[in-house]
Design an enzyme around this catalytic site. Structure first.
Site, PDB file in Angstrom:
ATOM      1  N   LYS A 114       0.839  -1.214   0.000  1.00 54.85           N
ATOM      2  CA  LYS A 114       0.000   0.000   0.000  1.00 54.85           C
ATOM      3  C   LYS A 114       0.871   1.259   0.000  1.00 54.85           C
ATOM      4  O   LYS A 114       0.557   2.246  -0.675  1.00 54.85           O
ATOM      5  CB  LYS A 114      -0.935   0.015   1.216  1.00 54.85           C
ATOM      6  CG  LYS A 114      -2.106  -0.953   1.096  1.00 54.85           C
ATOM      7  CD  LYS A 114      -3.271  -0.305   0.391  1.00 54.85           C
ATOM      8  CE  LYS A 114      -4.266  -1.239  -0.270  1.00 54.85           C
ATOM      9  NZ  LYS A 114      -4.796  -2.293   0.511  1.00 54.85           N
ATOM     10  N   LYS A 197      -3.978 -12.140  -7.971  1.00 52.55           N
ATOM     11  CA  LYS A 197      -5.299 -12.506  -7.449  1.00 52.55           C
ATOM     12  C   LYS A 197      -6.428 -11.639  -8.011  1.00 52.55           C
ATOM     13  O   LYS A 197      -6.191 -10.507  -8.456  1.00 52.55           O
ATOM     14  CB  LYS A 197      -5.289 -12.437  -5.930  1.00 52.55           C
ATOM     15  CG  LYS A 197      -5.078 -11.050  -5.382  1.00 52.55           C
ATOM     16  CD  LYS A 197      -5.372 -10.999  -3.888  1.00 52.55           C
ATOM     17  CE  LYS A 197      -5.211  -9.588  -3.395  1.00 52.55           C
ATOM     18  NZ  LYS A 197      -5.599  -9.337  -2.042  1.00 52.55           N
ATOM     19  N   LYS A 200     -10.230  -5.892  -6.778  1.00 49.54           N
ATOM     20  CA  LYS A 200     -10.731  -4.669  -7.413  1.00 49.54           C
ATOM     21  C   LYS A 200      -9.623  -3.646  -7.653  1.00 49.54           C
ATOM     22  O   LYS A 200      -9.793  -2.742  -8.456  1.00 49.54           O
ATOM     23  CB  LYS A 200     -11.773  -4.016  -6.516  1.00 49.54           C
ATOM     24  CG  LYS A 200     -13.108  -4.699  -6.542  1.00 49.54           C
ATOM     25  CD  LYS A 200     -14.159  -3.768  -5.972  1.00 49.54           C
ATOM     26  CE  LYS A 200     -15.368  -4.489  -5.423  1.00 49.54           C
ATOM     27  NZ  LYS A 200     -15.932  -5.511  -6.252  1.00 49.54           N
TER      28      LYS A 200
END
Ligand code: TYM
Length: 335
Positions: A114, A197, A200
């Site tokens: 992140k 994976k 979104k």
């Protein structure tokens, strides 16, 4: 064997649930609710790290609750609640934070990822995300946590924080929670855009949502990443194509997958046919859930009743833990 164990898991309300959430997490929830003491919640606090628009967040919480129910979670069998309805979790998070160290938090893969992808929003909530997750799990003294492979490291942290608390305050309040999947291993459902994976964060075209219409599913599949096709027999399969085979393995008949694998091996495969077949099989697989979500979402009174009931049930268990944790630390009323 695992009868009667306590189970906790949650999903962030970041929009609609996708096939990765369903197969990695919710399918296990549904099975576990029959034999375990289950708490499944909607992790609205966790979704705040990315500063969602308040109206979207409000709607997404309802959406996930409706989707939990449509997938087959039974509010009589498991406790379904909203994370922010349980202030005890926030308090335990505060207590655990006092023994969570910068160094270990900065080393967590999801934090590093992140920090790389959103350099302008590396907030403290992001850093202490695993502590809040540990609080979610420990507040009900959970034994098992059904999650996908991507949550494995967070579970390790939850064990670390629980064990550390037990050791420092000489208590055995927290058992060691284990990540769980009914299969042999935790799973990772691939996305449609050739990457890792289903998520979104790689765009809407990378995910199949449970509520996607047949047209949307066909369109997304038609845009799925493949390659220029095998040139020689038995050549290596690219990630994008392997991802489609993996999805087919999950939702199609085994003979269908075999047919396409054989066609790949002898170079006769047409990716257009593979995508069309997979789209149709996904549509059939998801249609019972899709229809239920739409019906449940319209019933505000029912959703409110379930959320209230879950809140009350979850609070009973959370109160016990937070009272014991406070007392272990020395926070007790003397008046
Ligand atoms: P979240 O909201 O990203 O995902 C919810 C659940 O879905 C699983 N999942 C997947 N499984 C397999 N393949 C995929 N492509 C895939 N994508 C998502 C996740 O592993 C997860 O089980 N931090 C958590 C939410 C959370 C939580 C908790 C979970 C907060 N507190 C306490 C368990 C216990 C998260 O962001 O999951």
């Amino acid at each position: 064997m695992s009868q009667g164990k306590t189970v906790v898991s949650g999903i962030r309300p970041t929009g609609k649930l996708h096939l990765g959430n369903y197969l990695g997490a919710v399918q296990n929830f549904i099975q576990m609710q029959h034999s375990h003491n289950c708490y499944f919640f909607i992790a609205d606090y966790h979704s705040l790290t990315t500063h969602p628009n308040p109206a979207d967040l409000h709607q997404s919480v309802k959406q996930v609750l409706a989707e939990y129910l449509a997938c087959g979670l039974d509010p009589e069998k498991s406790t379904l609640y909203i994370q922010s309805d349980l202030p005890q979790t926030a308090e335990l998070y505060l207590l655990l934070n006092m023994h969570a160290y910068m160094g270990e938090l900065e080393r967590v893969s999801s934090f590093k990822e992140k920090a790389r992808t959103q350099p302008n929003n590396i907030n403290a909530g992001l850093l202490t995300y695993p502590v809040l997750m540990a609080a979610d799990i420990l507040i009900h003294a959970a034994d098992l946590v059904p999650v996908g492979k991507d949550q494995e490291q967070h579970l390790e942290m939850a064990r670390t924080f629980g064990n550390r608390f037990n050791r420092i305050y000489q208590t055995n309040l927290f058992p060691e929670p284990q990540a769980f999947n009914y299969g042999k291993e935790l799973i990772k459902i691939p996305g449609l855009q050739g990457g890792g994976k289903m998520s979104k964060s790689d765009g809407e075209n990378n995910v199949i949502n449970l509520i996607d219409s047949p047209e949307e599913i066909r369109k997304k599949l038609s845009r799925a990443v493949t390659d220029s096709g095998p040139q020689v027999p038995n050549s290596e399969v690219s990630t994008g194509v392997q991802n489609l085979f993996d999805l087919m393995h999950l939702v199609s008949q085994s003979s269908t997958l075999e047919h396409f694998k054989q066609a790949y091996a002898d170079c006769s495969i047409r990716y257009g046919d593979l995508k069309k077949q997979l789209a149709e099989d996904l549509i059939i697989y998801l249609s019972p859930i899709r229809e239920k979500i739409t019906a449940i979402l319209e019933d505000d009174a029912y959703l409110s009743k379930i959320a209230q009931m879950g809140k009350d049930k979850a609070a009973e268990s959370a109160d016990k833990t937070i009272t014991a944790a406070r007392s272990a630390i020395g926070i007790q009323r003397f008046y």
